[in-house]
Motif scaffolding. Structure first.
Motif, PDB file in Angstrom:
ATOM      1  N   UNK A 342     -31.386 -29.099 -22.809  1.00  0.00           N
ATOM      2  CA  UNK A 342     -29.317 -28.219 -22.467  1.00  0.00           C
ATOM      3  C   UNK A 342     -29.410 -28.025 -21.099  1.00  0.00           C
ATOM      4  N   UNK A 343     -30.605 -27.533 -20.387  1.00  0.00           N
ATOM      5  CA  UNK A 343     -31.056 -26.636 -19.290  1.00  0.00           C
ATOM      6  C   UNK A 343     -30.945 -28.078 -18.123  1.00  0.00           C
ATOM      7  N   UNK A 344     -31.277 -29.296 -18.694  1.00  0.00           N
ATOM      8  CA  UNK A 344     -31.564 -30.439 -17.744  1.00  0.00           C
ATOM      9  C   UNK A 344     -30.588 -31.410 -18.261  1.00  0.00           C
ATOM     10  N   UNK A 345     -29.293 -31.469 -19.092  1.00  0.00           N
ATOM     11  CA  UNK A 345     -28.008 -32.003 -19.577  1.00  0.00           C
ATOM     12  C   UNK A 345     -27.290 -32.324 -18.899  1.00  0.00           C
ATOM     13  N   UNK A 346     -26.207 -33.040 -18.984  1.00  0.00           N
ATOM     14  CA  UNK A 346     -24.649 -32.464 -18.238  1.00  0.00           C
ATOM     15  C   UNK A 346     -24.251 -31.382 -18.400  1.00  0.00           C
ATOM     16  N   UNK A 347     -24.656 -30.352 -19.314  1.00  0.00           N
ATOM     17  CA  UNK A 347     -23.384 -29.228 -18.633  1.00  0.00           C
ATOM     18  C   UNK A 347     -24.419 -28.228 -17.940  1.00  0.00           C
ATOM     19  N   UNK A 348     -25.235 -28.535 -17.767  1.00  0.00           N
ATOM     20  CA  UNK A 348     -26.683 -27.595 -17.095  1.00  0.00           C
ATOM     21  C   UNK A 348     -25.740 -26.146 -16.476  1.00  0.00           C
ATOM     22  N   UNK A 349     -25.195 -26.824 -15.265  1.00  0.00           N
ATOM     23  CA  UNK A 349     -24.580 -25.272 -14.475  1.00  0.00           C
ATOM     24  C   UNK A 349     -23.718 -24.982 -14.981  1.00  0.00           C
ATOM     25  N   UNK A 350     -23.018 -25.535 -16.566  1.00  0.00           N
ATOM     26  CA  UNK A 350     -22.076 -24.081 -16.948  1.00  0.00           C
ATOM     27  C   UNK A 350     -23.561 -22.877 -17.695  1.00  0.00           C
ATOM     28  N   UNK A 351     -24.571 -23.334 -18.391  1.00  0.00           N
ATOM     29  CA  UNK A 351     -25.345 -22.724 -18.673  1.00  0.00           C
ATOM     30  C   UNK A 351     -26.506 -21.772 -17.654  1.00  0.00           C
ATOM     31  N   UNK A 352     -26.330 -22.664 -16.499  1.00  0.00           N
ATOM     32  CA  UNK A 352     -27.533 -21.545 -15.377  1.00  0.00           C
ATOM     33  C   UNK A 352     -26.209 -20.990 -14.978  1.00  0.00           C
ATOM     34  N   UNK A 353     -24.693 -20.904 -14.757  1.00  0.00           N
ATOM     35  CA  UNK A 353     -23.872 -19.849 -13.966  1.00  0.00           C
ATOM     36  C   UNK A 353     -23.940 -18.791 -15.638  1.00  0.00           C
ATOM     37  N   UNK A 354     -23.686 -19.299 -16.737  1.00  0.00           N
ATOM     38  CA  UNK A 354     -23.480 -18.330 -18.084  1.00  0.00           C
ATOM     39  C   UNK A 354     -25.293 -17.389 -17.935  1.00  0.00           C
ATOM     40  N   UNK A 355     -26.172 -17.618 -17.478  1.00  0.00           N
ATOM     41  CA  UNK A 355     -27.505 -17.157 -17.684  1.00  0.00           C
ATOM     42  C   UNK A 355     -27.660 -16.296 -16.829  1.00  0.00           C
ATOM     43  N   UNK A 356     -26.652 -16.358 -15.320  1.00  0.00           N
ATOM     44  CA  UNK A 356     -26.847 -15.737 -13.854  1.00  0.00           C
ATOM     45  C   UNK A 356     -26.006 -14.669 -14.269  1.00  0.00           C
ATOM     46  N   UNK A 357     -24.699 -15.002 -15.416  1.00  0.00           N
ATOM     47  CA  UNK A 357     -23.209 -13.633 -15.242  1.00  0.00           C
ATOM     48  C   UNK A 357     -24.314 -13.028 -16.100  1.00  0.00           C
ATOM     49  N   UNK A 358     -25.167 -13.248 -17.686  1.00  0.00           N
ATOM     50  CA  UNK A 358     -24.992 -12.589 -18.383  1.00  0.00           C
ATOM     51  C   UNK A 358     -26.393 -11.648 -17.910  1.00  0.00           C
ATOM     52  N   UNK A 359     -27.402 -12.433 -17.381  1.00  0.00           N
ATOM     53  CA  UNK A 359     -28.398 -11.256 -16.548  1.00  0.00           C
ATOM     54  C   UNK A 359     -27.690 -10.259 -15.616  1.00  0.00           C
ATOM     55  N   UNK A 360     -26.664 -10.282 -14.881  1.00  0.00           N
ATOM     56  CA  UNK A 360     -26.444  -9.196 -14.379  1.00  0.00           C
ATOM     57  C   UNK A 360     -25.379  -8.414 -15.047  1.00  0.00           C
ATOM     58  N   UNK A 361     -24.898  -9.080 -15.947  1.00  0.00           N
ATOM     59  CA  UNK A 361     -24.564  -7.423 -17.330  1.00  0.00           C
ATOM     60  C   UNK A 361     -25.316  -7.310 -17.825  1.00  0.00           C
ATOM     61  N   UNK A 362     -26.483  -7.295 -18.004  1.00  0.00           N
ATOM     62  CA  UNK A 362     -27.999  -6.499 -18.428  1.00  0.00           C
ATOM     63  C   UNK A 362     -28.226  -5.816 -17.929  1.00  0.00           C
ATOM     64  N   UNK A 363     -27.939  -5.510 -16.401  1.00  0.00           N
ATOM     65  CA  UNK A 363     -28.244  -5.415 -14.807  1.00  0.00           C
ATOM     66  C   UNK A 363     -27.976  -3.759 -15.104  1.00  0.00           C
ATOM     67  N   UNK A 364     -26.000  -4.348 -15.888  1.00  0.00           N
ATOM     68  CA  UNK A 364     -25.549  -2.757 -15.427  1.00  0.00           C
ATOM     69  C   UNK A 364     -25.677  -2.017 -17.372  1.00  0.00           C
ATOM     70  N   UNK A 365     -25.928  -2.464 -17.820  1.00  0.00           N
ATOM     71  CA  UNK A 365     -26.034  -2.076 -19.242  1.00  0.00           C
ATOM     72  C   UNK A 365     -27.298  -1.065 -19.016  1.00  0.00           C
ATOM     73  N   UNK A 366     -28.396  -1.433 -18.656  1.00  0.00           N
ATOM     74  CA  UNK A 366     -29.537  -0.022 -18.136  1.00  0.00           C
ATOM     75  C   UNK A 366     -29.372   1.510 -18.294  1.00  0.00           C
ATOM     76  N   UNK A 367     -27.631   1.757 -17.419  1.00  0.00           N
ATOM     77  CA  UNK A 367     -27.531   2.911 -17.470  1.00  0.00           C
ATOM     78  C   UNK A 367     -27.015   3.491 -19.728  1.00  0.00           C
ATOM     79  N   UNK A 368     -26.357   2.286 -19.575  1.00  0.00           N
ATOM     80  CA  UNK A 368     -26.639   2.832 -22.159  1.00  0.00           C
ATOM     81  C   UNK A 368     -27.723   3.344 -22.421  1.00  0.00           C
TER      82      UNK A 368
END
Length: 371
Positions: A342-368
């Motif tokens: 998937x990460x090497x396919x035609x939608x790779x930019x979408x997947x990398x964006x999702x990883x980047x955004x979910x990672x940012x949201x996971x950082x925000x969740x530490x306080x929970x």
């Protein structure tokens, strides 16, 4: 299939603290229905970008293209202050042609760059800076635009948006030939009606669709799309990774469950079951799916099984990121959601964006977990 947790909930995982007055919400239990008029009314910058402006954008001093982008877009917004002019008669920012003469220059600006360089911040700032009532400006992702056409029909969408001064399209991507023809035709009609365009993407206009379908067979439509835009390159590294700590490792099921019960407005779902539920909800409703959800808690995060599921998860990640909803999870870390294929396919930019955004949201969740 039930949307409950995969394993029976042990009593020891449910906090006895008086903070938890009710069980968490479940995204799997929601099946929102969104009327078409809400889709139009919600075509504004998402809550994360309510307060952004050009002067709140902090360019990387090592990236002059970011500084230039602010100036170009500020001038663009100022040039839209003359009012709506069908046929492009007042689109003087794009061309020196006299009024009532069709300009040869593009009638839109296209922000091209990598992940996290602030393209959406700039696009939202343009929306805010354009001197027009909110009802005369539209802002939405590419998926939301195509969903609007599906809800209203093509002709009604043209009529609805033709009276606008500006249409901002975030995350411009072409995933199939049908979208190529649809969007090419729609934007052509809107440009003819005098609507200015602005878009963001990680792919230059002439390269849209590359690697996802037989783009060469639809070259005329893709080139037609490219002709509507003036590309504006924005270089830089992902600001979410600049000087920030690495994403926290996943937590245990017990930690996630306890945090869900202790957090007002949190949802709690088993990740595989949530993926199954997303297949039953149209992506245009994913925003409504998260209405009033203050945190998303997921247990048993696993690799996404197939591409269709992965693309649905990308849309959900975008809606959560737009709404600044923290995501607390157990199982695998988010950078292992998508296979190498998937990460090497035609939608790779979408997947990398999702990883980047979910990672940012996971950082925000530490306080929970710390509460």
């Amino acid at each position: 299939m039930s949307c409950s947790l995969t394993r029976p909930l042990q009593l020891s995982t449910v906090p006895t603290s008086p903070i938890a007055e009710a069980a968490p919400l479940s995204l799997c239990a929601r099946e929102p229905h969104v009327p078409a008029d809400r889709l139009v009314a919600e075509m504004v910058p998402p809550p994360r970008f309510d307060a952004v402006r050009f002067d709140t954008y902090v360019p990387d001093p090592q990236q002059p293209s970011q500084i230039e982008a602010v100036k170009v877009l500020s001038d663009f917004a100022s040039g839209l202050g003359d009012g709506h002019a069908p046929g492009g008669g007042k689109r003087r920012w794009f061309s020196r042609a006299p009024r009532n003469t069709a300009p040869a220059a593009p009638r839109g600006v296209y922000l091209d760059g990598g992940y996290g360089v602030g393209k959406t911040h700039l696009l939202a700032s343009l929306w805010h800076a354009t001197p027009a009532e909110p009802s005369l400006k539209a802002f939405g992702t590419f998926v939301e635009l195509t969903n609007l056409v599906g809800a209203l029909g093509f002709q009604q969408t043209v009529r609805t948006l033709s009276g606008h001064r500006l249409l901002c399209i975030d995350e411009f991507e072409l995933d199939d030939p049908g979208d190529t023809v649809l969007v090419s035709t729609l934007l052509g009609k809107l440009v003819d009606a005098g609507v200015a365009l602005a878009a963001t993407s990680n792919t230059l206009p002439g390269k849209l669709g590359e690697g996802r379908f037989a783009a060469a067979d639809f070259l005329r439509e893709i080139q037609g799309l490219s002709a509507h835009f003036r590309p504006l390159r924005i270089d830089g590294e992902d600001y979410r990774h600049r000087g920030l700590p690495e994403a926290p490792p996943p937590y245990s099921d017990e930690q996630v469950t306890k945090a869900a019960y202790a957090t007002e407005g949190a949802s709690l779902d088993d990740f595989p079951h949530l993926l199954e539920h997303l297949a039953r909800v149209h992506p245009s409703r994913y925003g409504a799916l998260t209405d009033e959800v203050r945190a998303v808690c997921l247990t048993d995060v696993q690799p996404v099984p197939d591409q269709s599921t992965a693309l649905r998860l990308v849309v959900l990640a975008d809606r959560l990121y737009d709404r600044e909803v923290p995501v607390l999870a157990s199982g695998l870390p988010f950078d292992r959601l998508f296979s190498d294929e998937m990460l090497n396919g035609g939608y790779r930019k979408k997947y990398f964006r999702a990883i980047s955004r979910l990672t940012a949201l996971a950082r925000d969740a530490k306080a929970l977990v710390a509460q």
